[in-house]
Scaffold this active site. Structure first.
Site, PDB file in Angstrom:
ATOM      1  N   MET A   1    -109.834  21.273  67.921  1.00  0.00           N
ATOM      2  CA  MET A   1    -108.591  20.796  68.529  1.00  0.00           C
ATOM      3  C   MET A   1    -108.164  19.495  67.846  1.00  0.00           C
ATOM      4  SD  MET A   1    -108.677  21.949  72.485  1.00  0.00           S
ATOM      5  CE  MET A   1    -109.693  20.644  73.113  1.00  0.00           C
ATOM      6  N   GLY A   2    -108.713  19.257  66.652  1.00  0.00           N
ATOM      7  CA  GLY A   2    -108.265  18.105  65.878  1.00  0.00           C
ATOM      8  C   GLY A   2    -108.933  16.805  66.293  1.00  0.00           C
TER       9      GLY A   2
ATOM     10  N   HIS B   1    -113.928  14.279  63.644  1.00  0.00           N
ATOM     11  CA  HIS B   1    -114.963  13.258  63.450  1.00  0.00           C
ATOM     12  C   HIS B   1    -116.084  13.879  62.623  1.00  0.00           C
ATOM     13  CE1 HIS B   1    -117.017  15.508  66.537  1.00  0.00           C
ATOM     14  NE2 HIS B   1    -116.034  15.283  67.384  1.00  0.00           N
TER      15      HIS B   1
ATOM     16  N   GLY C   1    -118.826  15.045  63.326  1.00  0.00           N
ATOM     17  CA  GLY C   1    -119.392  16.283  63.879  1.00  0.00           C
ATOM     18  C   GLY C   1    -118.616  17.491  63.375  1.00  0.00           C
ATOM     19  N   HIS C   2    -117.274  17.406  63.433  1.00  0.00           N
ATOM     20  CA  HIS C   2    -116.445  18.508  62.918  1.00  0.00           C
ATOM     21  C   HIS C   2    -116.684  18.704  61.413  1.00  0.00           C
ATOM     22  CE1 HIS C   2    -113.611  17.225  66.318  1.00  0.00           C
ATOM     23  NE2 HIS C   2    -113.837  18.500  66.585  1.00  0.00           N
TER      24      HIS C   2
ATOM     25  N   ARG D   1    -113.292  12.925  72.466  1.00  0.00           N
ATOM     26  CA  ARG D   1    -113.018  12.187  73.710  1.00  0.00           C
ATOM     27  C   ARG D   1    -113.697  10.814  73.736  1.00  0.00           C
ATOM     28  NH1 ARG D   1    -112.803  17.712  76.109  1.00  0.00           N
ATOM     29  NH2 ARG D   1    -110.693  17.893  76.942  1.00  0.00           N
TER      30      ARG D   1
HETATM   31  O1  PAF Z   1    -114.448  23.248  71.046  1.00  0.00           O
HETATM   32  C1  PAF Z   1    -113.217  23.125  70.901  1.00  0.00           C
HETATM   33  O2  PAF Z   1    -112.731  22.186  70.273  1.00  0.00           O
HETATM   34  C2  PAF Z   1    -112.287  24.144  71.529  1.00  0.00           C
HETATM   35  O3  PAF Z   1    -112.775  24.580  72.764  1.00  0.00           O
HETATM   36  C3  PAF Z   1    -111.991  25.351  70.610  1.00  0.00           C
HETATM   37  C4  PAF Z   1    -113.255  26.154  70.318  1.00  0.00           C
HETATM   38  C5  PAF Z   1    -111.397  24.852  69.302  1.00  0.00           C
HETATM   39  C6  PAF Z   1    -110.987  26.283  71.286  1.00  0.00           C
HETATM   40  O4  PAF Z   1    -109.795  25.652  71.548  1.00  0.00           O
END
Ligand code: PAF
Length: 283
Positions: free
Chosen positions: A30-31, A34, A36-37, A187
């Site tokens: 969801m953008g 960080h 982790g992503h 968050r």
């Molecule tokens: O983990 C998330 O960021 C969201 O739940 C996901 C998997 C991108 C679905 O909107």
């Protein structure tokens, strides 16, 4: 890196890669990316020819009164970070493209979604599985990488994929933590200085519980009470749940064993944080 804004163009791109015999890995986000992503993106680069990062703040997984309106966003920065980490495509559709007028379908996994976050966020997992199902159909991935911080989400997605016979490998990536142990999360950006200190109650409790288990305390009920005391010592935090569950069934354990995971959700100020960890070392 290409930026693709519609499902139609995304599928055209995916079909061309599939036609050339190339593999695709999807990293759904969801953008407000960080480290982790970015670790998920790098994992995707290791396992597929192409990595698609989706960036979509999915309105249907937020309940009334949740943080949809305030959810942190920074498209330019996300695009830079995704590209630097090796993504081939940033897929960022708008809400109307994903949910056009008249959209009526819901993908729902029963059972696994009722406890833990599902209990305090009714409808949340239906929103997640619906959007992830749409992403799978649009991006046509061979694999998808999800962080283990959203431990229940990962279990639910794996179940959906098994139940719907999708030929997609779901990879769970270890939680990426800040130096002091706080699990990375978009968050965390909401936390002020004092809250940031209090947020350590989650990781500290996991460490504490692991020590207890290694010194022989396997009674899940007693352990949860001790964890509750530990968290409340941080003051001014609101416990949503402290659960010790089987990693696959997500059913509460009475006795801690090698498959037991401590899962926590705690509100620090107005920010709800989650974390989890296996209770046995090397589990
Ligand atoms: O983990 C998330 O960021 C969201 O739940 C996901 C998997 C991108 C679905 O909107």
């Amino acid at each position: 890196m290409e930026i693709i804004r519609t499902a139609q163009l995304m599928t055209t791109w995916a079909n061309s890669k599939v036609g050339q015999g190339e593999t695709i890995c999807l990293v759904p986000t969801m953008g407000y990316l960080h480290d982790g992503h970015l670790a998920l993106v790098r994992k995707g680069c290791d396992i597929a020819d192409n990595v698609v990062v989706s960036l979509f703040v999915n309105p249907i997984q937020f309940g009334p009164g949740e943080d949809l309106g305030n959810y942190p966003r920074n498209f330019e920065r996300d695009a830079e970070l995704a590209e630097e980490s090796g993504a081939n495509v940033l897929y960022s559709p708008d809400v109307k493209d994903v949910y056009p007028d008249g959209f009526q379908t819901k993908v729902s996994v029963a059972g696994l979604t009722t406890g833990l976050c599902g209990a305090s966020r009714p409808g949340h997992f239906d929103g997640v599985t619906t959007v992830v199902a749409k992403l799978f159909n649009t991006v046509k991935p061979n694999s998808a990488v999800f962080g283990r911080k959203d431990f229940q989400q990962l279990a639910v997605i794996k179940k959906m994929v098994r139940d719907l016979n999708w030929d997609i490998t779901i990879v769970g990536h270890p939680i990426v933590r800040e130096k002091d142990g706080l699990a990375m999360s978009s968050r965390n950006a909401y936390l002020n200085k004092e809250e940031r200190v209090k947020a350590l109650c989650l990781f500290d409790s996991i460490q504490f519980a692991r020590k207890q288990v290694s010194s022989g305390n396997q009674d899940a009920g007693a352990l949860k009470k001790e964890i509750e005391h530990k968290i409340l010592e941080y003051g001014d935090v609101l416990i949503d749940y402290i659960s010790i569950v089987n990693a696959e069934t997500l059913k509460e354990c009475e006795v801690v064993d090698k498959n037991s995971v401590l899962a926590l959700a705690v509100k620090i100020g107005s920010t709800r944080l989650i974390d989890n960890g296996f209770l046995y070392k090397n589990a």
